[in-house]
Design a protein around this motif. Structure first.
Motif, PDB file in Angstrom:
ATOM      1  N   GLN A   1      55.012  44.579  45.949  1.00 47.80           N
ATOM      2  CA  GLN A   1      53.631  44.246  46.302  1.00 47.80           C
ATOM      3  C   GLN A   1      52.688  44.471  45.123  1.00 47.80           C
ATOM      4  O   GLN A   1      51.790  43.664  44.856  1.00 47.80           O
ATOM      5  CB  GLN A   1      53.172  45.083  47.502  1.00 47.80           C
ATOM      6  CG  GLN A   1      54.032  44.944  48.742  1.00 47.80           C
ATOM      7  CD  GLN A   1      54.256  43.499  49.169  1.00 47.80           C
ATOM      8  OE1 GLN A   1      53.320  42.744  49.338  1.00 47.80           O
ATOM      9  NE2 GLN A   1      55.517  43.110  49.329  1.00 47.80           N
ATOM     10  N   GLN A   2      52.901  45.559  44.398  1.00 52.00           N
ATOM     11  CA  GLN A   2      52.065  45.866  43.242  1.00 52.00           C
ATOM     12  C   GLN A   2      52.235  44.809  42.143  1.00 52.00           C
ATOM     13  O   GLN A   2      51.262  44.382  41.515  1.00 52.00           O
ATOM     14  CB  GLN A   2      52.415  47.254  42.695  1.00 52.00           C
ATOM     15  CG  GLN A   2      52.010  48.386  43.628  1.00 52.00           C
ATOM     16  CD  GLN A   2      52.562  49.733  43.190  1.00 52.00           C
ATOM     17  OE1 GLN A   2      53.177  49.856  42.129  1.00 52.00           O
ATOM     18  NE2 GLN A   2      52.359  50.755  44.006  1.00 52.00           N
ATOM     19  N   LYS A   3      53.484  44.396  41.922  1.00 53.50           N
ATOM     20  CA  LYS A   3      53.756  43.409  40.880  1.00 53.50           C
ATOM     21  C   LYS A   3      53.194  42.036  41.248  1.00 53.50           C
ATOM     22  O   LYS A   3      52.750  41.287  40.379  1.00 53.50           O
ATOM     23  CB  LYS A   3      55.257  43.330  40.615  1.00 53.50           C
ATOM     24  CG  LYS A   3      55.808  44.567  39.910  1.00 53.50           C
ATOM     25  CD  LYS A   3      57.299  44.461  39.643  1.00 53.50           C
ATOM     26  CE  LYS A   3      57.815  45.712  38.944  1.00 53.50           C
ATOM     27  NZ  LYS A   3      59.279  45.638  38.675  1.00 53.50           N
ATOM     28  N   LEU A   4      53.222  41.712  42.539  1.00 54.99           N
ATOM     29  CA  LEU A   4      52.646  40.441  42.975  1.00 54.99           C
ATOM     30  C   LEU A   4      51.133  40.415  42.742  1.00 54.99           C
ATOM     31  O   LEU A   4      50.586  39.413  42.272  1.00 54.99           O
ATOM     32  CB  LEU A   4      52.945  40.208  44.460  1.00 54.99           C
ATOM     33  CG  LEU A   4      54.367  39.762  44.815  1.00 54.99           C
ATOM     34  CD1 LEU A   4      54.552  39.741  46.328  1.00 54.99           C
ATOM     35  CD2 LEU A   4      54.676  38.398  44.223  1.00 54.99           C
ATOM     36  N   THR A   5      50.482  41.522  43.048  1.00 55.20           N
ATOM     37  CA  THR A   5      49.039  41.606  42.837  1.00 55.20           C
ATOM     38  C   THR A   5      48.699  41.501  41.353  1.00 55.20           C
ATOM     39  O   THR A   5      47.760  40.796  40.958  1.00 55.20           O
ATOM     40  CB  THR A   5      48.490  42.930  43.402  1.00 55.20           C
ATOM     41  OG1 THR A   5      48.803  43.016  44.803  1.00 55.20           O
ATOM     42  CG2 THR A   5      46.986  43.017  43.233  1.00 55.20           C
ATOM     43  N   ALA A   6      49.495  42.197  40.528  1.00 58.37           N
ATOM     44  CA  ALA A   6      49.264  42.149  39.079  1.00 58.37           C
ATOM     45  C   ALA A   6      49.542  40.750  38.532  1.00 58.37           C
ATOM     46  O   ALA A   6      48.815  40.248  37.668  1.00 58.37           O
ATOM     47  CB  ALA A   6      50.154  43.173  38.380  1.00 58.37           C
ATOM     48  N   ALA A   7      50.597  40.106  39.047  1.00 57.20           N
ATOM     49  CA  ALA A   7      50.954  38.760  38.587  1.00 57.20           C
ATOM     50  C   ALA A   7      49.886  37.740  38.968  1.00 57.20           C
ATOM     51  O   ALA A   7      49.650  36.775  38.231  1.00 57.20           O
ATOM     52  CB  ALA A   7      52.306  38.352  39.176  1.00 57.20           C
ATOM     53  N   ALA A   8      49.232  37.961  40.100  1.00 53.82           N
ATOM     54  CA  ALA A   8      48.169  37.057  40.523  1.00 53.82           C
ATOM     55  C   ALA A   8      47.004  37.098  39.540  1.00 53.82           C
ATOM     56  O   ALA A   8      46.428  36.066  39.187  1.00 53.82           O
ATOM     57  CB  ALA A   8      47.692  37.433  41.922  1.00 53.82           C
ATOM     58  N   LYS A   9      46.671  38.298  39.080  1.00 54.81           N
ATOM     59  CA  LYS A   9      45.583  38.446  38.119  1.00 54.81           C
ATOM     60  C   LYS A   9      45.949  37.832  36.768  1.00 54.81           C
ATOM     61  O   LYS A   9      45.100  37.263  36.081  1.00 54.81           O
ATOM     62  CB  LYS A   9      45.254  39.927  37.941  1.00 54.81           C
ATOM     63  CG  LYS A   9      44.658  40.576  39.190  1.00 54.81           C
ATOM     64  CD  LYS A   9      44.373  42.049  38.971  1.00 54.81           C
ATOM     65  CE  LYS A   9      43.786  42.684  40.237  1.00 54.81           C
ATOM     66  NZ  LYS A   9      43.544  44.145  40.050  1.00 54.81           N
ATOM     67  N   ALA A  10      47.239  37.951  36.408  1.00 53.43           N
ATOM     68  CA  ALA A  10      47.701  37.418  35.124  1.00 53.43           C
ATOM     69  C   ALA A  10      48.121  35.956  35.221  1.00 53.43           C
ATOM     70  O   ALA A  10      48.492  35.346  34.215  1.00 53.43           O
ATOM     71  CB  ALA A  10      48.867  38.256  34.607  1.00 53.43           C
ATOM     72  N   LYS A  11      48.077  35.410  36.452  1.00 52.60           N
ATOM     73  CA  LYS A  11      48.491  34.030  36.709  1.00 52.60           C
ATOM     74  C   LYS A  11      49.942  33.789  36.285  1.00 52.60           C
ATOM     75  O   LYS A  11      50.274  32.789  35.669  1.00 52.60           O
ATOM     76  CB  LYS A  11      47.556  33.042  36.015  1.00 52.60           C
ATOM     77  CG  LYS A  11      46.128  33.111  36.536  1.00 52.60           C
ATOM     78  CD  LYS A  11      45.233  32.064  35.887  1.00 52.60           C
ATOM     79  CE  LYS A  11      43.813  32.148  36.459  1.00 52.60           C
ATOM     80  NZ  LYS A  11      42.916  31.140  35.854  1.00 52.60           N
ATOM     81  N   THR A  12      50.793  34.747  36.637  1.00 51.68           N
ATOM     82  CA  THR A  12      52.225  34.646  36.319  1.00 51.68           C
ATOM     83  C   THR A  12      53.060  34.888  37.580  1.00 51.68           C
ATOM     84  O   THR A  12      54.122  35.502  37.509  1.00 51.68           O
ATOM     85  CB  THR A  12      52.620  35.668  35.231  1.00 51.68           C
ATOM     86  OG1 THR A  12      52.254  37.004  35.682  1.00 51.68           O
ATOM     87  CG2 THR A  12      51.936  35.364  33.916  1.00 51.68           C
TER      88      THR A  12
END
Length: 422
Positions: free
Chosen positions: A75-86
């Motif tokens: 969940q944390q990585k998905l949130t971070a990836a959303a911000k980084a558009k990755t």
């Protein structure tokens, strides 16, 4: 003779070069679909095999599955990836994350794929998937997820202790409380629970006909029924007849070690018990106990979501894979290999699953509980609320805080969270 040999070798070389170019071209044309999940150990092995089968049967797509280690890390990585558009193309997530993810514009709505095209879900498909799963996949009138690695709460029973102390298997919380004094004399807990008893509490309050938080946002966490449900567990903890797992997180080891007659836990956790329990340890699994005459169990586990930002062909491939994972044969195979439950009614009758149940009759408890299963209400701020719920439970377990005090605070926090996400 030498000249002919040279010519033959040259032709073989050219053919090899040609086939390499074809293979390279074929790989370049594959539509790659990245899939983030939280499966490990035997669960990951089973999922990897399914991914391989899909890739072989759908040569135009290439699904690349990657474990992110744990649900919280995912969940944390998905949130971070959303911000980084990755972000990946698809991922596992708890259904309660859908409102927050949708609000952050992280999700691709599934309605267009479910309703149109060659991979659309037919009326027969929708009727076949258990309603509890279809309902929890819908948010604000639209579908944003599909059920996959779904589990239910079941009750594990130490049959050796039943026989040793001449006890009848309890089927209700009231019956459990009645046998507690006898077991306590022998330093045996009546029931073991995981580190947090929030799911068991939610089942109890649901059996009283009340929801912690309604679909309209009404908070009932400090209601009379809520406190009654919480006291069923906290009173047993205080009396020393129930025990939580603590640092172990799950009570699996405590159950195998004979510390408790019963253990209420995830049906997916059955895999660990099957693998770790000694051969002379006799146990089974049954539906969770009733309360006030009502029988129900809560759904846990994960759904599949399609993340926004993927190209059209990736979206089509992602939906094809999501539908594949929820197909009758695949969900039956997945259930037989992992102890997650089949998401379709028809899958329960599949030969691979029926054969598994014959060899592992304890697994029937989860399948038999499906018609009575329910899910909690998902709303914007669900995950934030869940963290506060865990804190409240931890306070009751480790500090002896009363349900009245803990849930009075939690009710205020819930109202604030709901208001902040309006």
């Amino acid at each position: 003779m030498k000249k002919k040999l040279v010519v033959s070798l040259f032709l073989i070389f050219l053919l090899g070069m040609s086939s390499t170019k074809v293979a390279a071209k074929s790989n370049a044309e594959l539509v790659k679909i990245t899939f983030w999940h939280a499966m490990n150990g035997p669960y990951k092995a089973a999922l990897d095999n399914i991914i391989t089968d899909f890739n072989e049967s759908h040569p135009e797509y290439q699904v690349e599955g990657t474990s992110q280690g744990s649900y919280s890390a995912l969940q944390q990585k998905l949130t971070a990836a959303a911000k980084a558009k990755t972000m990946p193309t698809i991922a596992q997530t708890v259904y309660t994350s859908v409102p927050d993810f949708q609000s952050a514009r992280m999700l691709q709505q599934l309605d267009p794929y479910m309703n149109h095209g060659k991979n659309a879900l037919t009326k027969k498909d929708r009727k076949d998937i258990y309603p509890v799963f279809m309902d929890s996949s819908k948010y604000q009138g639209h579908y944003y997820s599909m059920p996959f690695s779904k589990s239910l709460r079941v009750m594990y029973v130490n049959q050796d202790l039943l026989k040793k102390y001449h006890l009848k298997q309890p089927t209700s919380w009231e019956a459990m409380q009645k046998i507690s004094k006898k077991l306590k004399k022998h330093d045996i807990y009546t029931v073991g629970l995981d580190k947090s008893f929030d799911i068991e509490y939610d089942m109890l309050i649901h059996q009283l006909g009340v929801r912690q938080i309604t679909k309209k946002g009404k908070v009932n966490i400090d209601s009379k029924a809520s406190l009654q449900a919480a006291h069923v567990i906290t009173d047993m903890l205080k009396a020393g007849t129930a025990k939580t797992a603590g640092a172990d997180k799950y009570f699996t080891n405590g159950f195998i070690q004979g510390k408790a007659l019963l253990y209420i836990g995830s049906s997916a956790g059955m895999t660990q018990i099957q693998q770790q329990a000694p051969k002379d340890f006799h146990w089974t699994a049954v539906p969770v106990p009733s309360y006030h005459g009502k029988q129900t169990t809560e759904v846990a586990g994960n759904d599949l979501v399609m993340l926004s930002g993927a190209k059209k062909q990736q979206q089509k491939g992602a939906w094809a894979f999501m539908k594949y994972l929820t197909s009758r044969q695949v969900t039956a195979k997945w259930a037989a290999e992992t102890n997650y439950v089949p998401v379709r009614r028809s899958a329960v009758k599949e030969k691979v699953y029926q054969n598994y149940l014959k060899k592992n009759p304890e697994a029937k408890a989860a399948a038999e509980s499906l018609p009575n299963a329910f899910t909690g209400v998902a709303f914007k701020g669900s995950n934030e609320y869940q963290l506060e719920m865990w804190n409240a439970v931890d306070s009751m377990v480790t500090k002896g805080t009363s349900p009245e005090k803990a849930f009075k605070k939690l009710a205020k926090q819930a109202k604030t969270i709901i208001a902040d996400h309006q």
